[in-house]
Design an enzyme around this catalytic site. Sequence first.
Site, PDB file in Angstrom:
ATOM      1  CG  ASP A  29     -19.999 -46.292  72.282  1.00  0.00           C
ATOM      2  OD1 ASP A  29     -19.302 -46.336  71.246  1.00  0.00           O
ATOM      3  OD2 ASP A  29     -21.123 -46.829  72.371  1.00  0.00           O
TER       4      ASP A  29
ATOM      5  CE  LYS B 224     -21.945 -47.285  64.289  1.00  0.00           C
ATOM      6  NZ  LYS B 224     -22.982 -48.028  63.660  1.00  0.00           N
TER       7      LYS B 224
ATOM      8  CD1 TRP C  70     -26.245 -46.973  69.936  1.00  0.00           C
ATOM      9  CD2 TRP C  70     -26.006 -49.149  70.418  1.00  0.00           C
ATOM     10  NE1 TRP C  70     -26.669 -47.706  68.859  1.00  0.00           N
ATOM     11  CE2 TRP C  70     -26.540 -49.030  69.116  1.00  0.00           C
ATOM     12  CE3 TRP C  70     -25.768 -50.420  70.942  1.00  0.00           C
ATOM     13  CZ2 TRP C  70     -26.845 -50.146  68.330  1.00  0.00           C
ATOM     14  CZ3 TRP C  70     -26.068 -51.530  70.158  1.00  0.00           C
ATOM     15  CH2 TRP C  70     -26.595 -51.383  68.874  1.00  0.00           C
TER      16      TRP C  70
HETATM   17  N1  PMP Z   1     -22.365 -47.824  70.312  1.00  0.00           N
HETATM   18  C1  PMP Z   1     -22.834 -47.063  69.319  1.00  0.00           C
HETATM   19  C2  PMP Z   1     -22.861 -45.586  69.494  1.00  0.00           C
HETATM   20  C3  PMP Z   1     -23.296 -47.667  68.145  1.00  0.00           C
HETATM   21  O1  PMP Z   1     -23.768 -46.917  67.142  1.00  0.00           O
HETATM   22  C4  PMP Z   1     -23.246 -49.066  68.015  1.00  0.00           C
HETATM   23  C5  PMP Z   1     -23.677 -49.796  66.747  1.00  0.00           C
HETATM   24  N2  PMP Z   1     -24.469 -49.163  65.904  1.00  0.00           N
HETATM   25  C6  PMP Z   1     -22.771 -49.812  69.088  1.00  0.00           C
HETATM   26  C7  PMP Z   1     -22.317 -49.158  70.211  1.00  0.00           C
HETATM   27  C8  PMP Z   1     -22.715 -51.314  69.015  1.00  0.00           C
HETATM   28  O2  PMP Z   1     -21.665 -51.639  68.210  1.00  0.00           O
HETATM   29  P1  PMP Z   1     -21.353 -53.127  67.723  1.00  0.00           P
HETATM   30  O3  PMP Z   1     -22.499 -53.556  66.889  1.00  0.00           O
HETATM   31  O4  PMP Z   1     -20.090 -52.933  66.943  1.00  0.00           O
HETATM   32  O5  PMP Z   1     -21.170 -53.961  68.929  1.00  0.00           O
END
Ligand code: PMP
Length: 355
Positions: A167, A191, A101
């Site tokens: 994030d 989450k 991410w």
């Molecule tokens: N950042 C983190 C730490 C994540 O765990 C996730 C999704 N698992 C995301 C970003 C991406 O999120 P989204 O699918 O809501 O765009």
Amino acid sequence: MKKHNFSAGPAILPAEVIQEAAQGVLDLNGDGLSILELSHRGKAITAIFDEAEALMRELLSLPADYDIIFCTGGASTQFVLAPMNLLNEDETAAYVNTGTWASKAIEAASMYGNVNVLASSKATNFDHIPDFEVPNDVKYLHLTSNNTIFGTQIHTYPTTNVPIVCDMSSDFLSRPIEVEKFGLIYAGAQKNVGPSGVTVVIVRKDMLGTVRRQLPLMFDYRTFIKEKSMYNTPPVFPVYVMMLTLRWLKKLGGLAAMHQYNLEKAAILYDEMDSNPLFKGTVAEKDRSLMNVCFVMHDASLEPEFMKFAVSQGCVDIKGHRSVGGFRASIYNAMPKESVQFLADLMRQFAVQRG
Ligand code: PMP
């Protein structure tokens, strides 16, 4: 059979929240109307948005110079909107590459300004949080607080004059934070705080209005702040479930109590994998996540058998992400300690049978 849902997200929600949400779908306020069919401009829904915001402010002890936005698009959209709203082309932002991410956030930011990657743990498959020093002359420092895929978590945020953009998708509201360190926080709800479909953005007022580029209204945080997250049709039902989850969190004692509970849950699994002869953790001990517990077996050929056993006993989604392999137990806020103990007991039973 009782299910134990270890999904990484969308993830387990408190049973009572699901009950209440189901009731809201049938009849929100006792007048025969479902939450799903009400205008976002009406009193019932604006009251829900106001309560969600008020609860979040209270739980975080959020100072008045921070705004809260509820929007769509997931954290992935925030990878783009944060640099678009905060970083000029001739300015530099610092990023730390702690996983998949973070890598995506870096890639997105590179389109809007200079990105200084201070450190990366990519060479060791992101098995730790690398050390880094924050330069004084960067616009912001971007961090990923919890790496959902690799199972690492930042336990202490740096003290710096540089605002942190974070994030927090996978550990939002799972522990108290020193909110003043952050210029902007974003998190998908799916989450710890609700279902998928709503993304929370918390931004300090002085972070905005410094970029020279023209921002389309839909991509400008100020539009959402000004219109109280209702510039366009917001994700009404996800915000409702999030509000119910925040009520639950407050009732439980708030972030300090939640953190204590999360520490106790994670310790059950980490203690088991450290003492069990068949299993081992995949990340540096100091950086172990309280949310996503990743582990493998010393003898990888036994993994399918343990997986089958755990699934047969009611464990859901404990397969590790393909980039790590093995197992991942996601034990977010709503995961009961009993389910965590149940999985640890299965690991022990399996070792005894195999021993
Ligand atoms: N950042 C983190 C730490 C994540 O765990 C996730 C999704 N698992 C995301 C970003 C991406 O999120 P989204 O699918 O809501 O765009």
